[in-house]
Enzyme design. Structure first.
Site, PDB file in Angstrom:
ATOM      1  N   SER A 202     -58.359 -19.939  -0.043  1.00  8.85           N
ATOM      2  CA  SER A 202     -57.035 -20.520   0.140  1.00  8.85           C
ATOM      3  C   SER A 202     -57.178 -22.019   0.395  1.00  8.85           C
ATOM      4  O   SER A 202     -58.287 -22.545   0.464  1.00  8.85           O
ATOM      5  CB  SER A 202     -56.335 -19.861   1.333  1.00  8.85           C
ATOM      6  OG  SER A 202     -56.949 -20.317   2.524  1.00  8.85           O
ATOM      7  N   LYS A 203     -56.041 -22.644   0.543  1.00 13.39           N
ATOM      8  CA  LYS A 203     -55.978 -24.091   0.799  1.00 13.39           C
ATOM      9  C   LYS A 203     -56.943 -24.533   1.905  1.00 13.39           C
ATOM     10  O   LYS A 203     -57.493 -25.627   1.861  1.00 13.39           O
ATOM     11  CB  LYS A 203     -54.548 -24.473   1.216  1.00 13.39           C
ATOM     12  CG  LYS A 203     -53.715 -24.966   0.035  1.00 13.39           C
ATOM     13  CD  LYS A 203     -53.972 -26.449  -0.216  1.00 13.39           C
ATOM     14  CE  LYS A 203     -53.549 -26.937  -1.562  1.00 13.39           C
ATOM     15  NZ  LYS A 203     -54.604 -27.437  -2.422  1.00 13.39           N
ATOM     16  N   ARG A 204     -57.104 -23.645   2.903  1.00 10.51           N
ATOM     17  CA  ARG A 204     -57.984 -23.986   4.028  1.00 10.51           C
ATOM     18  C   ARG A 204     -59.393 -24.351   3.571  1.00 10.51           C
ATOM     19  O   ARG A 204     -60.112 -25.074   4.217  1.00 10.51           O
ATOM     20  CB  ARG A 204     -58.119 -22.787   4.979  1.00 10.51           C
ATOM     21  CG  ARG A 204     -57.009 -22.610   5.962  1.00 10.51           C
ATOM     22  CD  ARG A 204     -57.290 -21.416   6.842  1.00 10.51           C
ATOM     23  NE  ARG A 204     -57.526 -20.199   6.056  1.00 10.51           N
ATOM     24  CZ  ARG A 204     -58.639 -19.488   6.087  1.00 10.51           C
ATOM     25  NH1 ARG A 204     -59.630 -19.849   6.853  1.00 10.51           N
ATOM     26  NH2 ARG A 204     -58.756 -18.397   5.354  1.00 10.51           N
TER      27      ARG A 204
ATOM     28  N   GLY B 263     -60.136 -25.961   0.873  1.00 11.33           N
ATOM     29  CA  GLY B 263     -60.176 -27.172   0.038  1.00 11.33           C
ATOM     30  C   GLY B 263     -59.345 -26.957  -1.216  1.00 11.33           C
ATOM     31  O   GLY B 263     -58.381 -26.193  -1.194  1.00 11.33           O
TER      32      GLY B 263
END
Ligand code: GLU
Length: 534
Positions: A297-299, A301
């Site tokens: 996920s976005k976490r 990168g």
């Protein structure tokens, strides 16, 4: 075919030994146990689709699904279809559709049928196909395979609560409207009563077994099978219905998609059966995890294809890397150019275990592709676009002759991982006589007592190299004797000249850098640096 030295050799050897045909597994034999082929009666040519919902950008997981579908189609001389699943009007946008198409083009995943290119089964956008779904649902109702349901949301909630209270393991739809006489139901519809349309799971249907090409046999309990809604009261089809109507209509033979859809599959099988359409082979591919073992996920990168494009990855390297997230050619080869992928991809080498996204491996693969590029291609595909993007060059009107860019490419290529790396390493060539000095480099290289003498000697020696022989070799030859003559060590001497001419201590090799800079600019810069050294 692009020739890459090293690990790839292996594949080429195999190609040369056996000939292309011998490594293409015949489509009609073998691997039945995992269901990778159609049943023996089904001899339809391979047709696969990638069906993104335009509710956001194209993400790494979606891109990998697209790559597998594309490669599978190509490896089986089949057809790759792009379909836009935009039936969720609240979350789908035309802008996202365009972003997805752009990302697909950048990845080099060409589609044979779909938006822009059309095809015999169009339109390829679900919102343009609403009549098809309506007709299909009506047909199922008239054939008694689906029925109108008039239950209100309140009644459904009350039924669910009652089932819970009597500890009924089945808490789905209680089939209240299944028994309504069809003529009576039609009268209620005609009178304007709100309705949904539900599929009729045939009595005694039994468990639904899916022979998944990746997961093997997956059995879904018949008791879980609900008479689920295929058409909502607002007149829109549900995902499980629209998808199957389209897949059946478009003659899809293999559904390759994320395994988050595995649980939808028994419902979809019900729809195929109701429509009287052959069920395709399903291949549900695993999730992609971040390095910490959690769903990517976005976490972690960058997750969208665009972000990787903008960061300077090459589409070929990116496709190669994503293809390996859950698929292997032979367990050891990592450099797999797209034409090999398009020839060799098969579902029986797809793993059911989640794959871990490893940015280091991506960078390593990217580096391999960069190093394997020939110089000219590096100029046109990497160097020039980046210099133009950075405003250092104008595409239509290059500042230098072609040989200049070839020389620059030669010295930058070994120092490049991401395309954008070339910009900072080239900037000093575009600053005329007034190079920007890096303070730290000046402090370290121009402040010693040896520096003025080093620059003066370099300036004298370089003045002796004529314009006509201003090449890396003669520049290097002119400088070479100077450290010893001056009694200073080489590192210090070259450091001073480098910073004076290039502005910093990390420029590419000196002789070639000065050749690119030109005689006049080099001499002017050394002159200008002298006061800094004194
Ligand atoms: N539109 C669905 C998605 O993006 C596609 C599912 C499917 O391939 O059936 O997840």
């Amino acid at each position: 075919m692009q020739v890459i030295e090293g690990p790839l050799r292996k594949n080429h050897d195999r190609w040369e030994e056996g000939g292309a045909a011998s490594i293409l597994r015949p489509f009609s034999t073998g691997h039945e146990s995992r269901g990778t082929i159609l049943s023996s009666e089904d001899t339809r040519p391979v047709r696969v689709r990638f069906a993104p919902s335009p509710t956001g950008k194209l993400h790494v997981g979606g891109a990998r699904t697209a790559i597998y579908n594309w490669a599978f189609a190509r490896a089986h001389k089949g057809t790759f279809i792009l379909r836009i699943d935009d039936t969720d009007p609240t979350r789908s946008t035309e802008e996202n559709t365009q972003v997805i198409l752009r990302a697909m083009r950048w990845l080099g995943l060409d589609w044979d049928e779909g938006p822009d290119v059309g095809g015999p089964c169009g339109p390829y956008k679900q919102t343009d196909r609403l009549d098809t779904y309506r007709d299909a649902a009506q047909r199922l109702v008239s054939e008694g395979r689906a029925y109108y349901c008039f239950c209100s949301a309140e009644k459904l909630a009350a039924d669910r609560k009652a089932a819970e209270e009597r500890h009924d393991p089945f808490q789905g739809y209680q089939r209240s409207c299944r028994g309504i006489d069809p003529a009576e139901a039609q009268r209620r519809v005609d009178a304007g009563e709100p309705y949904t349309i539900r599929i009729k799971v045939p009595d005694g249907r039994g468990d639904v077994a899916i022979h998944d090409a990746v997961h093997g046999d997956v059995i879904f309990n018949a008791r879980e099978l609900d008479d689920f809604i295929i058409f909502r009261s607002d007149g829109t089809p549900t995902y499980n219905f629209a998808t199957v109507v389209d897949d059946a209509d478009m003659g899809i033979t293999h559904v390759i998609r994320g395994d988050d859809h595995l649980s939808n599959t028994p419902r979809q099988v019900m729809v195929y059966e109701a429509l009287g359409a052959p069920t395709p082979v399903f291949a549900h591919i695993s999730m992609i995890l971040g390095p910490d073992g959690k769903k990517l996920s976005k976490r972690h990168g960058a997750t969208s294809v665009e972000e990787y494009r903008d960061a300077g990855y090459l589409p070929d390297a990116f496709v190669n890397y994503l293809a390996l997230l859950g698929w292997a050619l032979d367990g050891e080869t990592t450099i797999i150019p797209r034409d090999v992928l398009a020839h060799e991809f098969s579902l029986d080498h797809v793993s059911k275990n989640p794959a871990t996204f490893d940015p280091k491996k991506l960078d390593w693969i990217q580096g391999q592709y960069i190093q394997a590029m020939d110089t000219e291609r590096f100029v046109f595909d990497v160097l020039m676009p980046e210099l133009v993007e950075a405003g250092l060059e104008r595409e239509a009107d290059p500042t230098h002759p072609k040989a200049w860019y070839l020389l620059l490419a030669d010295i930058l290529k070994p120092r490049t991982t991401l395309a954008g790396d070339v910009v900072e390493k080239s900037r000093f060539l575009y600053e005329g006589d007034e190079v920007t000095f890096d303070e730290r480099s000046v402090e370290k290289n121009l402040r010693g007592d040896y520096a003025p003498a080093a620059l003066e000697a370099a300036s004298r020696a370089l003045s002796g190299v004529s314009e006509g022989s201003w090449h890396a070799a003669s520049i290097d030859a002119a400088l070479e004797p100077l450290p010893e003559a001056l009694g200073t060590n080489k590192r210090k001497f070259y450091g001073a000249v480098r910073v004076a001419a290039c502005g910093n201590q990390v420029s590419p090799p000196l002789g070639a850098s000065l050749e690119l800079l030109g005689r006049d600019t080099t001499l002017a810069r050394i002159e200008r640096a002298l006061p800094l050294a004194r």
